[in-house]
Design a protein around this motif. Structure first.
Motif, PDB file in Angstrom:
ATOM      1  N   UNK A 159       7.888 -11.152 -10.429  1.00  0.00           N
ATOM      2  CA  UNK A 159       9.377 -10.994 -10.386  1.00  0.00           C
ATOM      3  C   UNK A 159       9.790  -9.448  -9.892  1.00  0.00           C
ATOM      4  N   UNK A 160       8.968  -8.698 -10.614  1.00  0.00           N
ATOM      5  CA  UNK A 160       9.432  -7.288 -10.298  1.00  0.00           C
ATOM      6  C   UNK A 160       9.424  -6.654  -9.044  1.00  0.00           C
ATOM      7  N   UNK A 161       8.087  -7.050  -8.369  1.00  0.00           N
ATOM      8  CA  UNK A 161       7.727  -6.761  -6.972  1.00  0.00           C
ATOM      9  C   UNK A 161       8.566  -7.677  -5.868  1.00  0.00           C
ATOM     10  N   UNK A 162       9.135  -8.879  -6.421  1.00  0.00           N
ATOM     11  CA  UNK A 162       9.755  -9.499  -5.496  1.00  0.00           C
ATOM     12  C   UNK A 162       9.017 -10.859  -4.730  1.00  0.00           C
ATOM     13  N   UNK A 163       7.735 -11.111  -5.464  1.00  0.00           N
ATOM     14  CA  UNK A 163       6.908 -12.093  -5.054  1.00  0.00           C
ATOM     15  C   UNK A 163       7.206 -13.582  -5.637  1.00  0.00           C
ATOM     16  N   UNK A 164       7.149 -14.612  -4.644  1.00  0.00           N
ATOM     17  CA  UNK A 164       7.448 -15.804  -5.356  1.00  0.00           C
ATOM     18  C   UNK A 164       6.176 -16.608  -6.214  1.00  0.00           C
ATOM     19  N   UNK A 165       5.005 -16.232  -5.763  1.00  0.00           N
ATOM     20  CA  UNK A 165       3.874 -16.881  -6.276  1.00  0.00           C
ATOM     21  C   UNK A 165       2.724 -16.006  -6.350  1.00  0.00           C
ATOM     22  N   UNK A 166       1.712 -16.450  -7.055  1.00  0.00           N
ATOM     23  CA  UNK A 166       0.385 -15.347  -7.143  1.00  0.00           C
ATOM     24  C   UNK A 166      -0.290 -15.600  -5.737  1.00  0.00           C
ATOM     25  N   UNK A 167      -0.194 -16.704  -4.898  1.00  0.00           N
ATOM     26  CA  UNK A 167      -1.088 -16.993  -3.611  1.00  0.00           C
ATOM     27  C   UNK A 167      -0.587 -15.745  -2.732  1.00  0.00           C
ATOM     28  N   UNK A 168       0.522 -15.307  -2.854  1.00  0.00           N
ATOM     29  CA  UNK A 168       0.989 -14.120  -1.836  1.00  0.00           C
ATOM     30  C   UNK A 168       0.404 -12.989  -1.888  1.00  0.00           C
ATOM     31  N   UNK A 169      -0.424 -12.724  -3.183  1.00  0.00           N
ATOM     32  CA  UNK A 169      -0.884 -11.543  -3.370  1.00  0.00           C
ATOM     33  C   UNK A 169      -2.409 -11.578  -3.996  1.00  0.00           C
ATOM     34  N   UNK A 170      -2.922 -12.766  -4.297  1.00  0.00           N
ATOM     35  CA  UNK A 170      -4.242 -12.994  -4.745  1.00  0.00           C
ATOM     36  C   UNK A 170      -5.209 -12.579  -3.464  1.00  0.00           C
ATOM     37  N   UNK A 171      -6.322 -12.091  -3.826  1.00  0.00           N
ATOM     38  CA  UNK A 171      -7.408 -11.608  -3.172  1.00  0.00           C
ATOM     39  C   UNK A 171      -7.031 -10.073  -2.232  1.00  0.00           C
ATOM     40  N   UNK A 172      -5.906  -9.867  -2.289  1.00  0.00           N
ATOM     41  CA  UNK A 172      -5.404  -8.583  -1.603  1.00  0.00           C
ATOM     42  C   UNK A 172      -5.732  -7.269  -2.588  1.00  0.00           C
ATOM     43  N   UNK A 173      -5.513  -6.086  -1.757  1.00  0.00           N
ATOM     44  CA  UNK A 173      -5.939  -4.891  -2.776  1.00  0.00           C
ATOM     45  C   UNK A 173      -4.540  -4.200  -3.270  1.00  0.00           C
ATOM     46  N   UNK A 174      -4.593  -3.694  -4.148  1.00  0.00           N
ATOM     47  CA  UNK A 174      -3.808  -2.868  -4.770  1.00  0.00           C
ATOM     48  C   UNK A 174      -2.849  -1.894  -3.974  1.00  0.00           C
ATOM     49  N   UNK A 175      -3.291  -1.440  -2.854  1.00  0.00           N
ATOM     50  CA  UNK A 175      -2.694  -0.791  -1.849  1.00  0.00           C
ATOM     51  C   UNK A 175      -1.353  -1.218  -1.413  1.00  0.00           C
ATOM     52  N   UNK A 176      -1.242  -2.503  -1.511  1.00  0.00           N
ATOM     53  CA  UNK A 176      -0.066  -3.239  -1.151  1.00  0.00           C
ATOM     54  C   UNK A 176       1.093  -2.926  -1.686  1.00  0.00           C
ATOM     55  N   UNK A 177       0.827  -2.126  -2.968  1.00  0.00           N
ATOM     56  CA  UNK A 177       1.980  -2.069  -3.693  1.00  0.00           C
ATOM     57  C   UNK A 177       2.220  -0.184  -3.308  1.00  0.00           C
ATOM     58  N   UNK A 178       1.447   0.388  -2.424  1.00  0.00           N
ATOM     59  CA  UNK A 178       1.452   1.983  -2.547  1.00  0.00           C
ATOM     60  C   UNK A 178       1.747   2.164  -1.182  1.00  0.00           C
ATOM     61  N   UNK A 179       2.408   3.435  -0.825  1.00  0.00           N
ATOM     62  CA  UNK A 179       2.632   3.940   0.516  1.00  0.00           C
ATOM     63  C   UNK A 179       1.352   4.430   1.065  1.00  0.00           C
ATOM     64  N   UNK A 180       1.528   4.646   2.187  1.00  0.00           N
ATOM     65  CA  UNK A 180       0.199   5.027   3.013  1.00  0.00           C
ATOM     66  C   UNK A 180      -0.226   6.397   2.524  1.00  0.00           C
ATOM     67  N   UNK A 181       0.719   7.254   2.423  1.00  0.00           N
ATOM     68  CA  UNK A 181       0.512   8.794   1.977  1.00  0.00           C
ATOM     69  C   UNK A 181      -0.534   8.709   0.472  1.00  0.00           C
ATOM     70  N   UNK A 182       0.051   7.855  -0.382  1.00  0.00           N
ATOM     71  CA  UNK A 182      -1.083   7.883  -1.508  1.00  0.00           C
ATOM     72  C   UNK A 182      -2.510   7.163  -1.380  1.00  0.00           C
ATOM     73  N   UNK A 183      -2.391   6.001  -0.585  1.00  0.00           N
ATOM     74  CA  UNK A 183      -3.592   5.307  -0.232  1.00  0.00           C
ATOM     75  C   UNK A 183      -4.659   6.123   0.569  1.00  0.00           C
ATOM     76  N   UNK A 184      -4.111   7.032   1.466  1.00  0.00           N
ATOM     77  CA  UNK A 184      -4.830   7.867   2.159  1.00  0.00           C
ATOM     78  C   UNK A 184      -5.374   8.927   1.548  1.00  0.00           C
ATOM     79  N   UNK A 185      -5.017   9.288   0.487  1.00  0.00           N
ATOM     80  CA  UNK A 185      -5.367  10.426  -0.303  1.00  0.00           C
ATOM     81  C   UNK A 185      -6.823  10.410  -1.075  1.00  0.00           C
TER      82      UNK A 185
END
Length: 570
Positions: A165-191
């Motif tokens: 709910x906090x991140x605006x997703x309706x179900x677990x299937x939308x994020x399951x098996x994806x990496x944590x970087x989907x919650x971060x900007x590219x500047x952070x994930x490339x560091x």
């Protein structure tokens, strides 16, 4: 055939020995009556074999369950030959609940009928309790916290509804098996720090703090989160559990506040610098005024102290006068008391002398009466003497007459015997009268002599009484004069006592007034000293304020320069 039967029996014994070693075992009749139980079962439930054999299985269950339809159906199914296995809660002898992982297995006879029910079980109370606690904890976390799970590489394996709910997703299937970087900007994930972050988590290091993340729409979400590595029995990290709280509103409010403060501080720092300069001037003016007030108060304090000393001296002199006046009053009172006593004694002496004068006058009067009575008595004595003389003459004549009568009676003979007797008796009487007259004459003569002595004494006493009467009159006059003088002295003493009392009261009032003046003077002196001390401290405080004001002015200038440089850099 016999050998096969023996072999099966041996195999059954081995199997029972194996069960008795690690499992709880109990046998029931199809009705649920207990037939046998091994030591593990008895130990688990806290009974001895004699306490359970012949009793029904319901002794291990709570009453609400044994009276239910489900419990009756449970035993009907077993008696019908249906097995039942699972987790069962049972009751120990002590009333404590115990969880068992058990299997109820019907045993058939040769005719295919259920002969008995065998239950094989193992206690799983600790496991169930741990599971329940885990469920309770997960339920508590799901109620108020966001939770997400990753594998050690950062792939999402699970998340609760709060996180979605906090991140605006309706179900677990939308994020399951994806990496944590989907919650971060590219500047952070490339560091490098992001790669190190997950490498340290995979090594088992816990991470906690405030983190900026992006929701499904790419908007900032701030979390206060804790990343906790979970290890398996081989101490290897198998997953990462993140528990987080949404603090986006707080962070945004803080940023807005910082922006507002940056502008406001610039304005306030300018005003502060100006105000500090103006305040420094006012403080200098206050310091001059306080120094003048302090000097004046010091002089007042010195004057109050000098006044207090003078008033103390006056108070001491008045106390001495009061003591002297008290002594005078006391002496005047004593004199008054003596005069009162003297007045009473003088009055009593005058009354006594008056009584003496009266008594002497009465004695003098009595003496005159006595003299008169004695004179009368002397006159009567003379008269009695004359009468006695007459009686003595009469007695002599009567004696002569009796003598003559005796002679004539002798001459008469027998005819004159009676007359002779009378004449003789008359003569005897005359003789006795004459003797008595002489005695009376002697007595009267003696009385006359005594009367003469009494007359001389009375005459002399009369002279003495007259002299005493004159002396008593003189004494009375003297006592009258003494009494009058004492009364005058008493009046004067009363006036002295009244004056002394008035003087004493006046001195008391003066002393009380002086004491009040002393108290007021001392309080004035003390207050002046305290006020002088306060003004000194105030002067010192103003100096400190002046220093602080100058420092504040300096800080304001420095703050103004810093903010100006920040604004220029922005």
């Amino acid at each position: 055939m016999f050998g096969l039967t023996q072999k099966k029996s041996t195999h059954t014994n081995y199997l029972k020995q194996a069960i008795d070693t690690s499992w709880a075992f109990i046998e029931f009749a199809p009705s649920g009556v207990i037939l046998d139980a091994n030591a593990n079962f008895l130990q688990t439930l806290g009974y001895s074999l004699d306490e359970v054999v012949g009793k029904h299985h319901k002794m291990f269950c709570v009453r609400e369950y044994t009276s239910s339809v489900d419990y009756k159906q449970f035993w009907n199914n077993l008696a019908a030959g249906q097995s039942n296995s699972g987790e069962f809660v049972r009751t120990k002898k002590t009333g404590e609940l115990v969880w068992l992982q058990a299997s109820y297995t019907p045993v058939f006879d040769q005719d295919g009928k259920v002969e008995k029910i065998i239950k094989v079980a193992v206690e799983i109370s600790e496991m169930v309790t741990t599971r329940l606690e885990s469920n309770w904890m997960k339920s508590a976390i799901d109620t108020g916290w966001a939770m997400i799970e990753f594998d050690p590489t950062g792939l999402i394996t699970n998340a609760n509804d709060n996180f979605l709910k906090i991140f605006g997703y309706s179900s677990l299937q939308e994020i399951s098996k994806k990496h944590h970087r989907i919650f971060c900007d590219t500047t952070l994930t490339n560091s490098t720090s992001y790669s190190d972050f997950w490498a340290e988590l995979a090594q088992g290091r816990v991470k906690a703090g405030e983190y900026k993340r992006l929701n499904k729409e790419g908007q900032e979400v701030w979390l206060y989160a804790n990343y906790t590595p979970v290890r398996d029995t081989n101490n290897n990290v198998v997953k990462i559990i993140k528990i987080a709280s949404n603090i986006t509103d707080s962070v945004q409010n803080k940023e807005n506040l910082n922006a507002i403060l940056k502008t406001k501080i610039h304005q306030l720092s300018t005003e502060l610098a100006q105000g500090s300069t103006a305040m420094d001037g006012k403080i200098n003016e206050m310091r001059i005024s306080v120094e003048e007030a302090s000097s004046a108060i010091t002089q007042i304090s010195m004057g109050a102290q000098d006044q207090s000393r003078q008033v103390d001296e006056i108070s001491r002199l008045l106390n001495e006068i009061k003591a002297s006046s008290s002594k005078t009053n006391h002496k005047a009172h004593n004199i008054k008391t003596v005069v009162e006593q003297s007045t009473q004694k003088a009055q009593l002496g005058g009354e006594t002398i008056q009584s003496v004068v009266s008594s002497v006058s009465e004695i003098n009067n009595g003496t005159e009466d006595t003299q008169k009575a004695i004179d009368s008595l002397a006159h009567l004595s003379n008269e009695i003497t004359k009468i006695v003389g007459v009686l003595s003459g009469v007695a002599t004549q009567t004696n002569l007459l009796a003598l003559n009568a005796g002679i004539e009676a002798a001459k008469a003979g027998d005819a004159g015997n009676g007359f002779a007797v009378i004449a003789e008796q008359t003569r005897i009487l005359a003789e006795e009268s004459k003797l008595n007259s002489k005695k009376i004459e002697g007595v009267i003569h003696s009385v006359s002599e005594h009367i003469s002595g009494v007359i001389a004494s009375v005459t002399k006493m009369k002279g003495n009484v007259q002299t005493g009467e004159k002396a008593a009159l003189l004494a009375k006059n003297a006592f009258d004069e003494i009494h009058s003088s004492i009364l005058n002295t008493f009046e004067q003493t009363s006036q002295i006592e009244i004056a002394a009392n008035f003087q004493n009261e006046s001195i008391d009032n003066s002393v009380q007034s002086i004491e009040k003046i002393v108290i007021v003077s001392e309080e004035t002196a003390a207050g002046s000293e305290e006020l002088a001390s306060s003004t000194t401290q105030l002067n010192s405080g103003i100096g400190d304020i002046s220093v602080s004001s100058k420092r504040m002015n300096q800080i304001a200038q420095e703050l103004f320069e810093v903010i100006s440089s920040i604004n220029r850099s922005n």
